[in-house]
Design an enzyme around this catalytic site. Structure first.
Site, mmCIF file in Angstrom:
data_model
loop_
_atom_site.group_PDB
_atom_site.id
_atom_site.type_symbol
_atom_site.label_atom_id
_atom_site.label_comp_id
_atom_site.label_asym_id
_atom_site.label_seq_id
_atom_site.Cartn_x
_atom_site.Cartn_y
_atom_site.Cartn_z
ATOM 1 N N GLY A 16 2.605 2.422 10.850
ATOM 2 C CA GLY A 16 3.539 3.534 10.691
ATOM 3 C C GLY A 16 4.230 3.938 11.984
ATOM 4 N N GLU B 95 -5.279 -4.915 10.618
ATOM 5 C CA GLU B 95 -4.261 -3.882 10.818
ATOM 6 C C GLU B 95 -4.542 -3.136 12.120
ATOM 7 O OE1 GLU B 95 -2.329 -2.695 6.804
ATOM 8 O OE2 GLU B 95 -4.016 -1.357 7.164
ATOM 9 N N LYS C 147 0.164 4.261 -0.218
ATOM 10 C CA LYS C 147 -0.464 5.437 0.414
ATOM 11 C C LYS C 147 -0.268 6.676 -0.463
ATOM 12 C CE LYS C 147 -0.167 3.162 4.835
ATOM 13 N NZ LYS C 147 -0.137 3.234 6.289
ATOM 14 N N ASN D 78 0.875 -1.178 0.000
ATOM 15 C CA ASN D 78 0.000 0.000 0.000
ATOM 16 C C ASN D 78 0.908 1.223 0.000
ATOM 17 O OD1 ASN D 78 -1.766 2.074 0.509
ATOM 18 N ND2 ASN D 78 -2.382 1.359 2.551
ATOM 19 N N HIS E 24 -9.523 1.161 4.877
ATOM 20 C CA HIS E 24 -8.255 1.320 5.595
ATOM 21 C C HIS E 24 -8.487 2.226 6.807
ATOM 22 C CE1 HIS E 24 -4.155 2.440 6.540
ATOM 23 N NE2 HIS E 24 -3.788 1.351 5.883
ATOM 24 N N GLU F 20 -6.874 4.591 7.928
ATOM 25 C CA GLU F 20 -6.672 6.022 7.654
ATOM 26 C C GLU F 20 -7.915 6.622 7.008
ATOM 27 O OE1 GLU F 20 -2.997 5.433 5.586
ATOM 28 O OE2 GLU F 20 -2.034 4.906 7.480
ATOM 29 N N SER G 185 3.559 -2.066 10.322
ATOM 30 C CA SER G 185 5.006 -2.125 10.511
ATOM 31 C C SER G 185 5.614 -3.487 10.140
ATOM 32 C CB SER G 185 5.388 -1.733 11.944
ATOM 33 O OG SER G 185 4.967 -0.405 12.211
HETATM 34 P P1 13P Z 1 3.070 0.447 7.751
HETATM 35 O O1 13P Z 1 3.609 -0.823 7.158
HETATM 36 O O2 13P Z 1 3.780 1.681 7.261
HETATM 37 O O3 13P Z 1 2.948 0.379 9.233
HETATM 38 O O4 13P Z 1 1.574 0.611 7.179
HETATM 39 C C1 13P Z 1 0.707 -0.464 7.272
HETATM 40 C C2 13P Z 1 -0.509 -0.143 6.491
HETATM 41 O O5 13P Z 1 -1.271 0.730 6.843
HETATM 42 C C3 13P Z 1 -0.747 -0.894 5.245
HETATM 43 O O6 13P Z 1 -2.013 -0.650 4.753
#
Ligand code: 13P
Length: 254
Positions: free
Chosen positions: A173, A167, A11, A9, A95, A97, A213
């Site tokens: 992150g 997740e 982002k 992803n 997601h 976010e 992560s």
């Molecule tokens: P990270 O791997 O940066 O923690 O992000 C995970 C994520 O949100 C994948 O969709």
């Protein structure tokens, strides 16, 4: 042994030019992958650039979001039909976010899944608790509400096409991944929820990815867990070496 599905992803990183570079590196580094299912989800504007590069490879393509209408006057939005036409096979839905910054609800996630399935896209549906929810022992309640909400009115023939990504929000992150035991336990719980809805056989076959992560250093421990069928990778998917290393780890475990 189960399938392993690794999805990057990206982002809000990598415009068309940078996306092309990253896709080229991935193409070179993943030529020998035969068993793991791999895909990348660039931002909308970079999908075409990436599609061009990976078209003859085993690397699949996905979008990070889509809107819950077929078409219409929805300025700034992109429909499932457009995502499919642009060459994507996958679409990330719900997601954390999007839930956190764009007020997506279990209901909108459920509606989006319907539109995605209509276009034969494979939804990658994200679930997961926040830190305060975990600390107040509400992880299972939250994950259950999100899973049941997402799957409302989805029949098993359609549910089979859906990938679930667990997740935990506190691990995204932050560099703090869930321990393999913590993740595996929630994955098992999700599998039990699916067994209740669709039967045991279904639940044994469904794909549940872990996200939060995931890095080359922890990929083996996470992906070795019985109930972890893959990874949804954020930060580490922006680096071709790191992403390729995670894919290679998955390949070895199949
Ligand atoms: P990270 O791997 O940066 O923690 O992000 C995970 C994520 O949100 C994948 O969709």
């Amino acid at each position: 042994m189960r399938r392993k599905v690794i999805i990057g992803n990206w982002k809000m990183f990598k415009g068309p030019q940078a996306a092309r570079q990253l896709a080229k590196s991935l193409k070179l580094k993943l030529t020998d992958i035969r068993k793991a299912e791999v895909a990348v989800c660039p931002p909308f504007v970079s999908i075409e650039a990436v599609r061009e590069i990976i078209k003859d490879t085993r690397i699949g393509l996905g979008a990070q979001n889509m809107y819950l209408q077929k078409s219409g006057a929805f300025t700034g939005e992109v429909s499932a039909e457009m995502v499919a036409e642009s060459g994507c096979a996958y679409v990330i839905i719900g997601h954390s976010e999007r839930r956190q910054y764009f007020q997506e609800s279990d209901d909108s996630v459920n509606q989006k899944i319907g539109f995605a399935l209509n276009e034969k896209l494979k939804p990658v549906v994200c679930l997961g608790e926040t830190l305060s929810e975990r600390e107040s022992n509400r992880t299972e309640d939250v994950v259950k509400r999100q899973y049941i909400g997402a799957m409302k009115n989805i029949v098993s023939a359609d549910a089979e096409k859906i990938i679930i990504a667990y997740e935990p929000v506190w691990a995204i992150g932050t560099g703090k991944n869930a321990t393999p035991e913590q993740a595996n336990e929630v994955h098992r719980f999700i599998r039990d929820l699916a067994a209740n809805l669709y039967g045991k056989k279904f639940s044994e076959k469904m794909i549940i990815q872990y996200g939060g992560s995931v890095k080359p250093e922890n990929a083996n421990d996470l992906l070795s867990c019985k109930h972890i069928d893959g990874a949804l990778v954020g930060g580490a998917s922006l680096d071709a070496d790191q992403f390729a290393s995670i894919v290679r780890t998955a390949e070895k475990l199949i």
